[in-house]
Write a protein that holds these residues in place. Structure first.
Motif, PDB file in Angstrom:
ATOM      1  N   GLY A 100      30.304 -56.522 -18.995  1.00 41.56           N
ATOM      2  CA  GLY A 100      31.091 -55.762 -18.037  1.00 41.56           C
ATOM      3  C   GLY A 100      30.496 -55.700 -16.646  1.00 41.56           C
ATOM      4  N   ARG A 101      29.192 -55.926 -16.503  1.00 40.04           N
ATOM      5  CA  ARG A 101      28.545 -55.915 -15.184  1.00 40.04           C
ATOM      6  C   ARG A 101      28.617 -57.252 -14.485  1.00 40.04           C
ATOM      7  NH1 ARG A 101      22.669 -54.560 -16.984  1.00 40.04           N
ATOM      8  NH2 ARG A 101      23.303 -56.228 -18.415  1.00 40.04           N
ATOM      9  N   GLY A 102      29.045 -58.280 -15.213  1.00 37.57           N
ATOM     10  CA  GLY A 102      29.053 -59.619 -14.649  1.00 37.57           C
ATOM     11  C   GLY A 102      27.813 -60.425 -14.992  1.00 37.57           C
ATOM     12  N   TRP A 103      26.904 -59.873 -15.824  1.00 34.31           N
ATOM     13  CA  TRP A 103      25.738 -60.641 -16.271  1.00 34.31           C
ATOM     14  C   TRP A 103      26.198 -61.762 -17.199  1.00 34.31           C
ATOM     15  CZ3 TRP A 103      20.319 -58.270 -17.321  1.00 34.31           C
ATOM     16  CH2 TRP A 103      19.895 -57.551 -16.182  1.00 34.31           C
ATOM     17  N   MET A 104      25.552 -62.926 -17.067  1.00 35.80           N
ATOM     18  CA  MET A 104      25.906 -64.112 -17.840  1.00 35.80           C
ATOM     19  C   MET A 104      24.793 -64.420 -18.840  1.00 35.80           C
ATOM     20  SD  MET A 104      27.257 -66.329 -14.553  1.00 35.80           S
ATOM     21  CE  MET A 104      25.785 -65.901 -13.588  1.00 35.80           C
ATOM     22  N   TYR A 105      25.163 -64.592 -20.088  1.00 35.01           N
ATOM     23  CA  TYR A 105      24.207 -64.899 -21.155  1.00 35.01           C
ATOM     24  C   TYR A 105      24.542 -66.282 -21.703  1.00 35.01           C
ATOM     25  CZ  TYR A 105      23.652 -59.842 -20.841  1.00 35.01           C
ATOM     26  OH  TYR A 105      23.455 -58.565 -20.382  1.00 35.01           O
ATOM     27  N   VAL A 106      23.526 -67.164 -21.786  1.00 29.61           N
ATOM     28  CA  VAL A 106      23.762 -68.527 -22.242  1.00 29.61           C
ATOM     29  C   VAL A 106      22.754 -68.904 -23.326  1.00 29.61           C
ATOM     30  CG1 VAL A 106      24.786 -69.290 -20.070  1.00 29.61           C
ATOM     31  CG2 VAL A 106      22.324 -69.499 -20.413  1.00 29.61           C
ATOM     32  N   VAL A 107      23.172 -69.865 -24.168  1.00 31.34           N
ATOM     33  CA  VAL A 107      22.343 -70.389 -25.254  1.00 31.34           C
ATOM     34  C   VAL A 107      21.933 -71.820 -24.917  1.00 31.34           C
ATOM     35  CG1 VAL A 107      22.307 -71.073 -27.674  1.00 31.34           C
ATOM     36  CG2 VAL A 107      23.422 -68.950 -26.998  1.00 31.34           C
ATOM     37  N   ASP A 108      20.634 -72.087 -24.970  1.00 35.28           N
ATOM     38  CA  ASP A 108      20.118 -73.452 -24.827  1.00 35.28           C
ATOM     39  C   ASP A 108      19.663 -73.897 -26.212  1.00 35.28           C
ATOM     40  OD1 ASP A 108      18.729 -75.786 -24.393  1.00 35.28           O
ATOM     41  OD2 ASP A 108      17.654 -75.067 -22.641  1.00 35.28           O
ATOM     42  N   THR A 109      20.516 -74.698 -26.860  1.00 37.74           N
ATOM     43  CA  THR A 109      20.241 -75.126 -28.239  1.00 37.74           C
ATOM     44  C   THR A 109      18.968 -75.955 -28.322  1.00 37.74           C
ATOM     45  OG1 THR A 109      22.597 -75.110 -28.753  1.00 37.74           O
ATOM     46  CG2 THR A 109      21.187 -76.409 -30.203  1.00 37.74           C
ATOM     47  N   ASP A 110      18.744 -76.831 -27.347  1.00 39.62           N
ATOM     48  CA  ASP A 110      17.597 -77.738 -27.416  1.00 39.62           C
ATOM     49  C   ASP A 110      16.273 -76.997 -27.300  1.00 39.62           C
ATOM     50  OD1 ASP A 110      18.978 -80.362 -27.564  1.00 39.62           O
ATOM     51  OD2 ASP A 110      19.810 -79.699 -25.662  1.00 39.62           O
ATOM     52  N   GLN A 111      16.241 -75.882 -26.548  1.00 41.31           N
ATOM     53  CA  GLN A 111      15.005 -75.104 -26.417  1.00 41.31           C
ATOM     54  C   GLN A 111      14.954 -73.919 -27.385  1.00 41.31           C
ATOM     55  OE1 GLN A 111      13.130 -74.656 -22.306  1.00 41.31           O
ATOM     56  NE2 GLN A 111      15.309 -74.751 -21.750  1.00 41.31           N
ATOM     57  N   ASP A 112      16.042 -73.700 -28.144  1.00 36.77           N
ATOM     58  CA  ASP A 112      16.129 -72.527 -29.027  1.00 36.77           C
ATOM     59  C   ASP A 112      15.898 -71.244 -28.230  1.00 36.77           C
ATOM     60  OD1 ASP A 112      16.511 -73.906 -31.571  1.00 36.77           O
ATOM     61  OD2 ASP A 112      14.454 -74.599 -31.319  1.00 36.77           O
ATOM     62  N   MET A 113      16.545 -71.172 -27.053  1.00 39.11           N
ATOM     63  CA  MET A 113      16.345 -70.052 -26.142  1.00 39.11           C
ATOM     64  C   MET A 113      17.676 -69.422 -25.758  1.00 39.11           C
ATOM     65  SD  MET A 113      13.024 -69.751 -25.428  1.00 39.11           S
ATOM     66  CE  MET A 113      13.027 -68.875 -23.878  1.00 39.11           C
ATOM     67  N   VAL A 114      17.596 -68.133 -25.412  1.00 41.11           N
ATOM     68  CA  VAL A 114      18.728 -67.395 -24.859  1.00 41.11           C
ATOM     69  C   VAL A 114      18.303 -66.861 -23.499  1.00 41.11           C
ATOM     70  CG1 VAL A 114      20.286 -65.440 -25.162  1.00 41.11           C
ATOM     71  CG2 VAL A 114      19.556 -66.763 -27.155  1.00 41.11           C
ATOM     72  N   PHE A 115      19.154 -67.072 -22.477  1.00 41.21           N
ATOM     73  CA  PHE A 115      18.840 -66.663 -21.108  1.00 41.21           C
ATOM     74  C   PHE A 115      19.855 -65.618 -20.633  1.00 41.21           C
ATOM     75  CE2 PHE A 115      17.105 -70.871 -21.586  1.00 41.21           C
ATOM     76  CZ  PHE A 115      15.924 -70.878 -20.846  1.00 41.21           C
ATOM     77  N   ALA A 116      19.403 -64.719 -19.757  1.00 38.47           N
ATOM     78  CA  ALA A 116      20.280 -63.744 -19.114  1.00 38.47           C
ATOM     79  C   ALA A 116      20.167 -63.912 -17.604  1.00 38.47           C
ATOM     80  CB  ALA A 116      19.894 -62.324 -19.501  1.00 38.47           C
TER      81      ALA A 116
END
Length: 599
Positions: A100-116
């Motif tokens: 709701g704030r406009g923050w974007m969350y993405v998944v990087d499968t190759d690095q097994d990472m989640v970014f905000a």
């Protein structure tokens, strides 16, 4: 055979594309049924990239996760650019979700990472690494921002759902009950979690803590069955939108009840070749990532009919039709302008669509705006009549009914009696004949005897009296005729070409003329869209009423931040203005106006 619908590209409405007639024939107008709206393919690095996931925020902005990074688009497909570059990722991102704030969350499968990332694309945190422990992943593929600030991740290789908190503890909890290859995931406003379980051909349903596992669906091609579902998205109505490997989209209620399906394998509008992911919003709009055809397709609902899907015109005397009745449609979509297609009747024998009242066809209807179609009822014979009004290519239908009634005739009065004939008078007696003179010498001729008098003529009998004339029966009632109201207000643009704007300076763009009677302004809205997909709402400045025979001008002021995005002397934006006016106790008028913008 095909019919036009709008396609959205940079700068606003541009060209028409077509919808297969087969799609129209399957439409059910009594319930909401999705129809194809438009598509976009993009350009440059975006077009050349592999598209993996898609998300939409509450303002209708669309985000596409690709092998080249995270890209943004308006709801219509106007590019907003590369939001997060590939500098953070090994081979792009797999999925995206926005809170709701406009923050974007993405998944990087190759690095097994989640970014905000925040709404400006600035990194706010990252969690992960390869493994099977808390906060470690093995090929994560799906992500969803929950209503409580927590982030849910499909840890596909570990058959887990992991919950993260980027503003606190990091890892929060995880669960694995009933999961076998989880991929797409979404969280409803009430915290219910839905997961596409690809390997088991099911949708798993959980409470936010992972308890109360419920399985929806089973393996198969029937309604409510699945073949390798790869993504699930929750609309604000609570319905589930599910993408499958069979190139179809299914819509279910939260309890699993089947609602509808659309899509098949192919390259035409409404067809897919490897529908990779989808995103649904609060208006029921659905953006489908059609990866094999390298495009995003949009599906939505037609404008809704105000007042229900049936109209009863009541009893109408034959030869004395009632006034035209208006049926209204409203674009309840909060982000997409809609092209409303033609209207028609199934038979048109007793009902008609007068040419003067066909505003709501082949017109672009802005979000929230209303238009109307007039229906006349003039029964040719007595009895119940019915017809079907098809609106917007038949995507919406209204059942019409009414009864033809013969007007009553008054009774004929009785004929009066014939008077008696008077008696014939008596004939008078014939007078006596005179004596003949004696024969003798020829002498003078004897005198002729006197002619007897004629008897008096008898009197004529009295003429009999004429009988009274019977009363005339009452005349049957005449059906009501609608009163003609004053003419509708005339609404027109003042400037035909692109409008030149300066920061904060009012520019008159439209006029309203009330020729036959005073009128009131019933509605006014405006917005501007400029390069980069930026949109701002504008105030429509002008009076609230217009005197009889007068003309009023209406203008807008564009804020400086939007004017600076316009190019000098070149059409580089679009302004859309709506004005509605109504004659006091008379007709009304509405106008949607679109004009180019420059500085």
């Amino acid at each position: 055979m095909s019919v036009p619908v709008i396609r959205m590209i940079r700068g606003g409405l541009a060209v028409l594309v077509t919808v297969a007639a087969a799609l129209l024939l399957t439409a059910s107008a009594q319930a909401d049924t999705h129809r194809f709206y438009g598509e976009w393919g993009g350009s440059g690095n975006y077009q050349a990239s592999t598209k993996n996931g898609i998300g939409v925020d509450r303002n209708g902005n669309v985000y596409v996760a690709t092998s080249a990074g995270l890209f943004g688009f308006s709801a219509e497909g106007v590019p907003q650019g590369l939001l997060v570059s590939n500098s953070y990722f090994v081979n792009g991102v797999e999925d995206v979700s926005v809170d709701g704030r406009g923050w974007m969350y993405v998944v990087d499968t190759d690095q097994d990472m989640v970014f905000a990332f925040d709404s400006n694309g600035i990194l706010q945190g990252q969690i992960g690494g390869n493994g099977a422990g808390n906060g470690l992943f093995n090929g994560p593929t799906g992500i969803a921002a929950g209503p409580d600030g927590e982030v849910y991740v499909s840890d596909t290789g570990n058959d887990l759902i992991q919950v993260l908190d980027f503003q606190g503890a990091g890892f929060v909890r995880q669960w694995s009950t009933g999961l076998n290859g989880p991929t797409g995931i979404d969280v409803a406003d009430d915290g219910t979690v839905y997961v596409a379980d690809t390997d088991d051909d099911e949708i798993e349903k959980y409470q936010s803590d992972g308890s109360a596992n419920v399985t929806l669906g089973s393996t198969g091609l029937g309604a409510g069955q699945f073949i390798a579902p790869n993504d699930v998205s929750i609309g604000n109505d609570g319905n589930l939108y599910i993408s499958e490997a069979t190139d179809r989209i299914q819509v279910l209620e939260p309890n699993g009840t089947f609602v509808e399906e659309f899509g098949t394998t192919g390259s035409g509008q409404g067809e897919f070749d490897g529908n990779q992911a989808l995103a649904a919003d609060r208006s029921g709009n659905v953006w489908v990532l059609d990866n094999g055809n390298n495009r995003v397709q949009i599906f939505c609902f037609s404008p809704r009919v105000i007042g229900g899907n049936s109209r009863d015109f009541g009893n109408v005397f034959i030869g004395n039709p009632i006034a035209t009745q208006l049926i209204y449609m409203q674009n309840t979509n909060y982000v997409l302008p809609m092209l409303v297609g033609p209207a028609s009747l199934n038979t048109g024998t007793d009902f008609s669509l007068p040419a003067a009242n066909r505003e709501c066809e082949n017109v672009i209807l802005l979000p929230g705006h209303v238009c109307s179609i007039g229906v006349g009822f003039d029964p040719a014979t007595a009895g119940l009549k019915s017809d079907t009004l098809n609106l917007d290519f038949g995507w919406r239908q209204v059942s019409l009914s009414g009864t033809g009634v013969e007007g009553p005739t008054g009774p004929t009065g009785p004929t009066g009696d014939t008077g008696a004939t008077g008696a014939t008078g008596e004939t008078g007696p014939t007078g006596p004949t005179g004596d003949t003179g004696a024969t003798g010498e020829t002498g003078p001729t004897g005198a002729t005897g006197d002619t007897g008098t004629t008897g008096d003529t008898g009197t004529t009998g009295d003429t009999g009296a004429t009988g009274d004339t019977g009363p005339t029966g009452p005349t049957g009632p005449t059906g009501p005729t609608g009163e003609p109201g004053p003419g509708a207000p005339y609404i027109a643009k003042l400037i035909k070409g692109p409008v030149r704007f300066r920061a904060g300076v009012r520019v008159n763009v439209a006029r309203v003329t009330c020729q036959r009677a005073a009128c009131s302004i019933t509605g006014r809205r405006a917005r501007i869209r400029v390069r980069g997909g930026k949109v701002a709402r504008l105030r429509v400045l002008g009076p609230s009423s217009v005197a009889k025979g007068a003309t009023a001008r209406f203008g807008v002021r564009v804020p400086g931040r939007m004017v600076r995005r316009l190019q000098r002397g070149r059409n580089s934006g679009v302004v859309m203005v709506y004005i509605g006016a109504k004659v006091n106790r008379g007709a009304n008028g509405e106008r949607n106006m679109r004009m180019g913008a420059m500085r």
